[in-house]
Design an enzyme around this catalytic site. Structure first.
Site, PDB file in Angstrom:
ATOM      1  N   LYS A   1      -6.818 149.815  64.066  1.00  0.00           N
ATOM      2  CA  LYS A   1      -7.120 148.384  64.258  1.00  0.00           C
ATOM      3  C   LYS A   1      -7.091 147.667  62.911  1.00  0.00           C
ATOM      4  CE  LYS A   1     -11.561 146.986  64.617  1.00  0.00           C
ATOM      5  NZ  LYS A   1     -11.925 145.920  63.688  1.00  0.00           N
ATOM      6  N   ASN A   2      -7.740 148.261  61.903  1.00  0.00           N
ATOM      7  CA  ASN A   2      -7.888 147.551  60.627  1.00  0.00           C
ATOM      8  C   ASN A   2      -6.651 147.615  59.734  1.00  0.00           C
ATOM      9  OD1 ASN A   2     -10.355 146.869  61.549  1.00  0.00           O
ATOM     10  ND2 ASN A   2     -11.511 148.304  60.283  1.00  0.00           N
TER      11      ASN A   2
ATOM     12  N   ARG B   1     -13.235 137.958  63.124  1.00  0.00           N
ATOM     13  CA  ARG B   1     -13.407 137.638  61.695  1.00  0.00           C
ATOM     14  C   ARG B   1     -12.102 137.834  60.940  1.00  0.00           C
ATOM     15  NH1 ARG B   1     -17.633 136.522  62.378  1.00  0.00           N
ATOM     16  NH2 ARG B   1     -17.858 138.125  63.925  1.00  0.00           N
TER      17      ARG B   1
ATOM     18  N   CYS C   1     -21.972 137.577  61.602  1.00  0.00           N
ATOM     19  CA  CYS C   1     -21.936 138.407  62.815  1.00  0.00           C
ATOM     20  C   CYS C   1     -23.132 139.355  62.733  1.00  0.00           C
ATOM     21  CB  CYS C   1     -20.630 139.177  62.890  1.00  0.00           C
ATOM     22  SG  CYS C   1     -20.514 140.432  61.625  1.00  0.00           S
TER      23      CYS C   1
ATOM     24  N   ARG D   1     -20.771 137.877  56.190  1.00  0.00           N
ATOM     25  CA  ARG D   1     -19.295 137.941  56.069  1.00  0.00           C
ATOM     26  C   ARG D   1     -18.745 136.775  55.247  1.00  0.00           C
ATOM     27  NH1 ARG D   1     -17.834 141.654  60.077  1.00  0.00           N
ATOM     28  NH2 ARG D   1     -16.077 142.176  58.734  1.00  0.00           N
ATOM     29  N   PRO D   2     -19.170 136.592  54.001  1.00  0.00           N
ATOM     30  CA  PRO D   2     -18.631 135.504  53.171  1.00  0.00           C
ATOM     31  C   PRO D   2     -17.146 135.729  52.846  1.00  0.00           C
ATOM     32  CG  PRO D   2     -19.960 136.982  51.851  1.00  0.00           C
ATOM     33  CD  PRO D   2     -20.118 137.432  53.285  1.00  0.00           C
TER      34      PRO D   2
ATOM     35  N   ASP E   1     -15.900 134.196  49.820  1.00  0.00           N
ATOM     36  CA  ASP E   1     -15.780 133.622  48.467  1.00  0.00           C
ATOM     37  C   ASP E   1     -14.737 134.338  47.616  1.00  0.00           C
ATOM     38  OD1 ASP E   1     -17.836 135.687  48.769  1.00  0.00           O
ATOM     39  OD2 ASP E   1     -18.059 135.517  46.611  1.00  0.00           O
ATOM     40  N   LEU E   2     -14.608 135.659  47.784  1.00  0.00           N
ATOM     41  CA  LEU E   2     -13.640 136.404  46.951  1.00  0.00           C
ATOM     42  C   LEU E   2     -12.198 136.058  47.356  1.00  0.00           C
ATOM     43  CD1 LEU E   2     -15.450 139.863  46.832  1.00  0.00           C
ATOM     44  CD2 LEU E   2     -15.511 138.030  45.130  1.00  0.00           C
TER      45      LEU E   2
ATOM     46  N   ASP F   1     -18.005 151.982  58.500  1.00  0.00           N
ATOM     47  CA  ASP F   1     -17.712 151.882  59.932  1.00  0.00           C
ATOM     48  C   ASP F   1     -18.101 153.140  60.700  1.00  0.00           C
ATOM     49  OD1 ASP F   1     -14.665 149.910  59.538  1.00  0.00           O
ATOM     50  OD2 ASP F   1     -16.792 149.417  59.415  1.00  0.00           O
TER      51      ASP F   1
ATOM     52  N   ARG G   1     -13.186 146.008  71.713  1.00  0.00           N
ATOM     53  CA  ARG G   1     -12.520 145.336  70.578  1.00  0.00           C
ATOM     54  C   ARG G   1     -11.824 146.352  69.687  1.00  0.00           C
ATOM     55  NH1 ARG G   1     -16.211 142.322  66.871  1.00  0.00           N
ATOM     56  NH2 ARG G   1     -14.231 142.268  65.803  1.00  0.00           N
TER      57      ARG G   1
HETATM   58  C1  EPZ Z   1     -13.068 145.195  56.694  1.00  0.00           C
HETATM   59  O1  EPZ Z   1     -13.914 144.060  56.816  1.00  0.00           O
HETATM   60  C2  EPZ Z   1     -13.040 145.827  58.075  1.00  0.00           C
HETATM   61  N1  EPZ Z   1     -12.473 144.891  59.039  1.00  0.00           N
HETATM   62  C3  EPZ Z   1     -14.457 146.219  58.490  1.00  0.00           C
HETATM   63  O2  EPZ Z   1     -14.374 146.879  59.748  1.00  0.00           O
HETATM   64  C4  EPZ Z   1     -15.015 147.197  57.448  1.00  0.00           C
HETATM   65  O3  EPZ Z   1     -16.347 147.505  57.782  1.00  0.00           O
HETATM   66  C5  EPZ Z   1     -14.962 146.555  56.053  1.00  0.00           C
HETATM   67  O4  EPZ Z   1     -13.601 146.150  55.757  1.00  0.00           O
HETATM   68  C6  EPZ Z   1     -15.412 147.511  54.959  1.00  0.00           C
HETATM   69  O5  EPZ Z   1     -14.620 148.647  54.961  1.00  0.00           O
HETATM   70  C7  EPZ Z   1     -11.118 144.759  59.084  1.00  0.00           C
HETATM   71  O6  EPZ Z   1     -10.382 145.367  58.324  1.00  0.00           O
HETATM   72  C8  EPZ Z   1     -10.588 143.816  60.125  1.00  0.00           C
HETATM   73  P1  EPZ Z   1     -15.043 143.554  53.022  1.00  0.00           P
HETATM   74  P2  EPZ Z   1     -13.982 142.996  55.597  1.00  0.00           P
HETATM   75  O7  EPZ Z   1     -14.411 142.266  52.644  1.00  0.00           O
HETATM   76  O8  EPZ Z   1     -12.629 142.827  55.002  1.00  0.00           O
HETATM   77  C9  EPZ Z   1     -18.670 141.337  50.976  1.00  0.00           C
HETATM   78  C10 EPZ Z   1     -14.910 147.328  61.969  1.00  0.00           C
HETATM   79  O9  EPZ Z   1     -15.936 147.791  62.496  1.00  0.00           O
HETATM   80  N2  EPZ Z   1     -17.707 140.252  50.717  1.00  0.00           N
HETATM   81  O10 EPZ Z   1     -14.618 144.812  52.342  1.00  0.00           O
HETATM   82  O11 EPZ Z   1     -14.693 141.791  56.078  1.00  0.00           O
HETATM   83  C11 EPZ Z   1     -19.047 141.410  52.456  1.00  0.00           C
HETATM   84  O12 EPZ Z   1     -20.098 140.528  52.758  1.00  0.00           O
HETATM   85  C12 EPZ Z   1     -15.024 146.283  60.889  1.00  0.00           C
HETATM   86  O13 EPZ Z   1     -13.737 147.692  62.251  1.00  0.00           O
HETATM   87  C13 EPZ Z   1     -18.084 139.176  49.902  1.00  0.00           C
HETATM   88  O14 EPZ Z   1     -19.210 139.136  49.409  1.00  0.00           O
HETATM   89  O15 EPZ Z   1     -14.917 143.786  54.584  1.00  0.00           O
HETATM   90  C14 EPZ Z   1     -19.472 142.837  52.626  1.00  0.00           C
HETATM   91  O16 EPZ Z   1     -20.830 142.956  52.217  1.00  0.00           O
HETATM   92  C15 EPZ Z   1     -16.454 145.879  60.622  1.00  0.00           C
HETATM   93  N3  EPZ Z   1     -17.199 138.175  49.682  1.00  0.00           N
HETATM   94  C16 EPZ Z   1     -18.589 143.589  51.630  1.00  0.00           C
HETATM   95  O17 EPZ Z   1     -18.068 142.608  50.726  1.00  0.00           O
HETATM   96  C17 EPZ Z   1     -15.938 138.184  50.217  1.00  0.00           C
HETATM   97  O18 EPZ Z   1     -15.157 137.240  49.961  1.00  0.00           O
HETATM   98  C18 EPZ Z   1     -17.438 144.315  52.289  1.00  0.00           C
HETATM   99  O19 EPZ Z   1     -16.631 143.363  52.893  1.00  0.00           O
HETATM  100  C19 EPZ Z   1     -15.569 139.273  51.043  1.00  0.00           C
HETATM  101  C20 EPZ Z   1     -16.469 140.290  51.271  1.00  0.00           C
END
Ligand code: EPZ
Length: 418
Positions: free
Chosen positions: A22-23, A94, A118, A123-124, A126-127, A306, A398
């Site tokens: 999925k991811n 998201r 969620c 889920r910010p 900003d990056l 996950d 999902r």
């Molecule tokens: C991806 O989410 C996955 N989703 C998530 O899987 C997975 O848990 C996550 O990566 C971590 O491996 C998809 O790929 C569709 P991140 P993502 O950006 O991209 C913080 C599932 O169950 N952050 O690596 O949203 C954020 O708040 C889902 O399949 C910022 O602060 O994850 C979190 O604490 C759930 N600012 C951390 O980084 C930003 O701009 C990790 O987020 C982006 C993220």
């Protein structure tokens, strides 16, 4: 609303075929916006999130054909007639934010709803936005939308404060058509990032060092269509590995990739589970008692967040005390309350859960709070005395395709009730 009814199912055994990730497929679907030529994707799993992403692409004017039986998707963004994503559609997913980078690269403008929070965290993004600004985009946020505009994106040196998966993907997709060279430092290195980069390079992008902490992207003028087979889902694989462990079973996972599962394999061996990595898959069997373990979720190659929930289910019936630390998301223990209703002994203190193994869980009514928590409750219910009712299983649909069918084939007593 559908629910699962799960009865005690010990000794799951047999073969299970792991579906496409999925991811990986969600960002790859977004990447198809970057070319007006046709892309043909195989191993595209028939998941609710995949259908939701395809609806978003169609709403932007992209042609989408999907054969859910053979799991092949043909995507052709000949014209991208819209650059605004509707709130109702984005709200379901998201990952819908991942169209922003491709839209800025293809159409130099985008209006995307800010992803709401969620169950597992705020889920910010900003990056993502800091990366787009470094590439020359003008970004404005108002009324719950992010607006981005640019003449042409220009390559830049971007440092990510956290190796965010989504930010790495979004910035990479924006940078492939930018003018000049982009370096993303402290980039995520998950297998799904590597799969996206390989797909983009098949389209004619020039991306190197992906899978390391610093990705280099040499911008090109245009991209071609490409054919791509999506990598297997390591989170689905890990879920079935724990299904074998928690039921004392013996399961062979075909199409699983051992290199994607290092942290999971090592943790299960620690818990006294036998793992055999063979040429065409992985065999998981449980001979003795499951023993307690400690785990800390980290970005890849660390233990994946996950799979934290399904491993917590395993720890509730392990011998001894397990300590589980969730470092990636700020609120990813909601399944602990549901497991406690089944008789688990779990103490939560911030990002740390202390789990004292119990002899057995007992059936009751529980609720899936997110897709991974839902899968964790199904696994726990297979060890519990009696019939467990799991509601809100739309979360599970999902991210897990044919979940109950695959479990039934392994001997699980599970049925879906609408
Ligand atoms: C991806 O989410 C996955 N989703 C998530 O899987 C997975 O848990 C996550 O990566 C971590 O491996 C998809 O790929 C569709 P991140 P993502 O950006 O991209 C913080 C599932 O169950 N952050 O690596 O949203 C954020 O708040 C889902 O399949 C910022 O602060 O994850 C979190 O604490 C759930 N600012 C951390 O980084 C930003 O701009 C990790 O987020 C982006 C993220």
């Amino acid at each position: 609303m559908s629910k699962f009814i799960v009865s005690k199912s010990l000794g799951l055994c047999g073969k299970v075929e792991i579906s496409g990730a999925k991811n990986a497929v969600l960002p790859i679907l977004c990447a198809c916006i970057l070319t007006e030529k046709e892309c043909v994707l195989s191993s595209v799993p028939p998941l609710m999130d995949v259908y939701a992403m395809m609806d978003i692409l169609k709403a932007l004017g992209v042609k989408v054909q999907y054969d859910s039986v053979n799991q092949i998707a043909k995507i052709k963004a000949e014209r991208v007639t819209k650059t605004k994503e509707e709130y109702e559609m984005a709200g379901k997913l998201r990952a819908s934010f991942l169209v922003m980078g491709p839209l800025l690269a293809r159409r130099q403008k985008a209006k995307i709803p800010l992803p709401g929070g969620c169950q597992i965290g705020t889920r910010p993004v900003d990056l993502h936005l800091k990366g787009f600004i470094k590439l020359g985009a003008k970004i404005k946020q108002e009324h719950g939308f992010v607006m981005g505009r640019c003449r042409r994106l220009v390559g830049s040196h971007i440092y990510l404060d956290f190796p965010s998966v989504g930010a790495t993907e979004n910035i990479m997709m924006a940078a492939v058509l930018a003018d000049g060279v982009t370096v993303i430092e402290n980039a995520a290195v998950e297998p799904e990032i590597v799969d996206l980069a390989e797909f983009l390079n098949k389209m004619g992008a020039k991306i190197t060092d992906y899978g390391t902490g610093a990705i280099t992207i040499n911008g090109v003028k245009t991209l071609e269509g490409a054919n791509h087979n999506v990598i297997p889902d390591r989170i689905e694989a890990g879920t079935f590995m724990v299904a074998a462990a928690i039921t004392g079973g013996d399961i062979f996972l075909t199409n699983a990739v051992p290199d994607h599962l290092g942290a999971i394999t090592s943790k299960l061996k620690e818990a006294n589970v036998d793992i055999e990595e063979l040429a065409h898959g992985i065999r998981v069997c449980t001979k003795g008692e499951i023993t307690a373990f400690n785990l800390k979720t980290m970005p890849f190659p660390g233990f994946p967040t996950d799979l934290q929930a399904v491993f917590m289910s395993l720890s509730t019936v392990a011998k001894g005390t397990s300590v589980i630390t969730e470092t990636v998301f700020e609120n990813r223990f909601l399944h602990a309350g549901e497991l406690t209703r089944m008789g688990a002994d779990i103490k939560i203190d911030g990002r740390i859960a202390v789990v004292d193994g119990v002899r057995k869980l007992t059936a009751t009514q529980v609720k899936a709070t997110d897709l991974r928590a839902g899968a964790a409750l199904v696994l726990a219910a297979m060890t519990a005395e009696g019939e467990t009712e799991i509601s809100d299983i739309f979360h599970i649909d999902r991210g897990y395709c044919l979940f109950e069918e695959k479990l039934i084939k392994l001997g699980a007593k599970i049925r879906r009730e609408d």
